[in-house]
Each structure stands twice: as C-alpha cells, then as structure tokens.
Design an enzyme around this catalytic site. Sequence first.
Site, PDB file in Angstrom:
ATOM      1  N   HIS A 210      -6.578   9.580  -3.087  1.00  0.00           N
ATOM      2  CA  HIS A 210      -6.108   9.494  -1.704  1.00  0.00           C
ATOM      3  C   HIS A 210      -7.143  10.033  -0.714  1.00  0.00           C
ATOM      4  O   HIS A 210      -7.429   9.404   0.303  1.00  0.00           O
ATOM      5  CB  HIS A 210      -4.794  10.271  -1.554  1.00  0.00           C
TER       6      HIS A 210
ATOM      7  N   LYS B 128      -1.721   5.950  -4.740  1.00  0.00           N
ATOM      8  CA  LYS B 128      -2.823   6.898  -4.590  1.00  0.00           C
ATOM      9  C   LYS B 128      -2.510   8.250  -5.235  1.00  0.00           C
ATOM     10  O   LYS B 128      -1.368   8.722  -5.204  1.00  0.00           O
ATOM     11  CB  LYS B 128      -3.138   7.108  -3.103  1.00  0.00           C
TER      12      LYS B 128
ATOM     13  N   TYR C  18       3.570  10.025   0.319  1.00  0.00           N
ATOM     14  CA  TYR C  18       4.466   9.467   1.326  1.00  0.00           C
ATOM     15  C   TYR C  18       5.925   9.816   1.045  1.00  0.00           C
ATOM     16  O   TYR C  18       6.766   9.753   1.945  1.00  0.00           O
ATOM     17  CB  TYR C  18       4.328   7.945   1.408  1.00  0.00           C
TER      18      TYR C  18
ATOM     19  N   ASP D 179       0.855  -1.189   0.000  1.00  0.00           N
ATOM     20  CA  ASP D 179       0.000   0.000   0.000  1.00  0.00           C
ATOM     21  C   ASP D 179       0.888   1.234   0.000  1.00  0.00           C
ATOM     22  O   ASP D 179       1.525   1.564   1.003  1.00  0.00           O
ATOM     23  CB  ASP D 179      -0.899  -0.012   1.234  1.00  0.00           C
TER      24      ASP D 179
END
Length: 204
Positions: free
Chosen positions: A162, A129, A98, A93
């Site tokens: 997201h 995402k 990030y 994931d």
Amino acid sequence: HTSQPQPLSQMLACFRTLASQPKRPFSLYSSFLRKSEFKRSIGTMVAATAQKNLKLNNGNTMPAVGLGTWNSEPGKVGAAVKAAVQAGYRHLDLAAIYGNEPEIGAALQEIFADASFGVSRKDLFITSKLWCTAHRRNEVKPALQKTLADLQLDYLDLYLMHLPIALDSAVAQQIVDEHGGEVAHAQAARQPRIHALLHRRPRL
C-alpha cells in the site's frame, strides 16, 4: 488524431479556458463541473474507458479504469460495487485498511450468484493492498489470507504494497484511533515522537 471524442473535447475546452484566466480557475472549474452535459460526457467516457485493457509485462491484461473503494460508507460500498459491475466496470481497487473488504466480499458473492450480472470471478480484475504494519516476511502471507477470506476469494489479480513505509503495529493503531484510516501515515509523519519509527527499516 484529427478529431477528439466529444467528452475529451469538452474537457480540453475547459482546461484552455482555465489556462487563459488564471485568476479565477477554481470558480470556472466548479461552474464547468456543474454543467449537466459535462456530467453526461464524463459518464459516457468512463463507461467506454472501463472496457479498455492495459497489457502488463507478464502478458496479463488489466482494465484501464477501476472502481476505488476508499472512504466508501459502510452499508453502501457493496451496493456501489454491484452498480459498478452492472455498469461495465471490471476492475475493483480495494485495500485492507479501507475496512470494507468483508462487505465487498458479500457483494461479490451476490454478483457471481446472480445470472443477470453475467459475471464470474475470471471476468473481474481485483486489486488489494498490504498495509504498512505487515511488511515483515512472516506477516505478509497471513495478511493476504485475511484479505482473501474477507473477500471470499481464492486469489487476487494484483496485490500491492500500500505504501513504501513500515509502521509499528502498536503505534499505527494509536494513530488510526486518533486520526482514522489511511491518513495515519501522514499524520504520524508530523508527530516528532514517532517520526523515527516511520523511518526505521524493519528487520525482514
């Protein structure tokens, strides 16, 4: 079912204890988590669950448990991905926000090239995402292409929005600079000067 797997039985026992003594739930819970037998049980249960798949409406399957990579430290997330795949995880994931997809991409290439893993691209279910600053129609494809380039992949198994809000790029960057990463939307919502921007629908 007449019986529960041992890890699940231990967790249920913990929750029953917490429910019976509501004045001290967190101390009891912390004590339970510190027990080595609980940690071993959780490890066993996660490893077993990681092998189970969920069937999606389009007929594809998705591993029920995946490795999340949010807040993974730079220089360590690649090793975490390799360790997870070695342990049996087949779902990763990920997300552009990030900030670690290039490192994960390098790790994935090492996994695919190392015969000891016994894993190829088709064996992994990889999710990423779309971040909130790229919701406009002309921004989605470039965002996806960058994620694919960072991950050194030809395709994703799942590409999610997201969060269900759109952010202006300049405002979002200011918030990220001030507060960092994925907390940007939450912090921004508390700031009156840009509250309206968060709730303004972008023109698609």
